[in-house]
Enzyme design. Structure first.
Site, PDB file in Angstrom:
ATOM      1  CB  CYS A  10      -0.922   0.037   1.214  1.00  0.00           C
ATOM      2  SG  CYS A  10      -1.949   1.517   1.213  1.00  0.00           S
ATOM      3  CB  CYS A  30      -1.925   4.532   4.503  1.00  0.00           C
ATOM      4  SG  CYS A  30      -3.409   4.024   3.600  1.00  0.00           S
ATOM      5  CB  SER A  31      -0.704   0.477   6.628  1.00  0.00           C
ATOM      6  OG  SER A  31      -1.769   1.058   7.365  1.00  0.00           O
ATOM      7  CB  CYS A  32      -4.938  -0.590   2.337  1.00  0.00           C
ATOM      8  SG  CYS A  32      -5.513   1.109   2.490  1.00  0.00           S
TER       9      CYS A  32
HETATM   10 FE    FE Z   1      -3.464   2.046   2.846  1.00  0.00          FE
END
Ligand code: FE
Length: 213
Positions: A109, A112-114
């Site tokens: 991602c 961000c951090s999906c």
């Molecule tokens: Fe994300």
């Protein structure tokens, strides 16, 4: 939020601002009777013990033994994964990416951090790190080498950028020498990293060595 909100203050605590805020909120909500600490514990416990990469591993192992399930998985991974009845059903749009000798899939991602937490649990720290998020796109083979993964020269790497709406699950190739194994034994070979694309499943020999340790 204005610039004034970003004041620096020293509260002399070991806890971060976020931890303090969470603790304060939890205390107030508990005092007012809105939440039950035991229920919160149960949710945390579910995240730590029931929702994790073993859910994704079950999906992968089923796809390895059941061609019809694999077809359904590649068609609609959300539906196929949910048909296994996991504790936490997949809410977002999940897409399964099949690895082949020609193509290796890697998930990141960049924003961000999906992460498909319903099937993989909480994301590892490196997944959220800026170096992984930027380098996975610029130098995927270099990143894979950092993870100790060396792919054959002719294997192409394809990068998939997760979003809030779309999450990806890599369907790794079934390891050699695993023909005799049961679905449960196969699931034990499926590592978290192999479902993100930064690793491969364990070989049956590795798994045996790990178990006898
Ligand atoms: Fe994300």
């Amino acid at each position: 939020m204005t610039a004034d909100d970003h004041h620096v203050h020293d509260h002399g605590s070991e806890l971060s601002d976020m931890q303090l805020r969470v603790r304060a909120l939890e205390t107030i909500l508990t005092e007012k009777g809105y939440i039950d600490p035991a229920a919160l514990d149960a949710i945390v416990e579910a995240c730590e013990t029931q929702i994790g990469p073993h859910n994704g591993a079950r999906v992968v192992a089923r796809a390895w033994v059941d061609p019809d399930f694999k077809r359904r998985l590649l068609e609609d991974a959300t539906k196929a994964a949910n048909s296994l009845g996991h504790v936490s059903p997949v809410g977002a749009h999940l897409i399964a990416l099949e690895n082949t000798p020609e193509l290796h899939n890697l998930v990141v991602c960049t924003l961000c951090s999906c992460y498909p937490w319903e099937v993989l649990g909480l994301p590892p720290v490196w997944y959220k790190s800026a170096p992984y998020r930027s380098r996975a796109v610029i130098d995927p083979k270099g990143v894979l080498a950092d993870f100790g993964l060396k792919l054959p020269e002719q294997t192409k790497v394809r990068i998939w950028d997760s979003t809030a709406e779309t999450r990806f699950l890599v369907l790794p190739m079934r390891p050699e020498g695993s023909a005799e194994l049961s679905e449960e034994q196969l699931a034990e070979l499926v590592t978290r990293d192999s479902m993100v694309g930064t690793g491969l499943p364990k070989s049956p020999a590795d798994a045996k060595r790990g178990a006898s340790r």
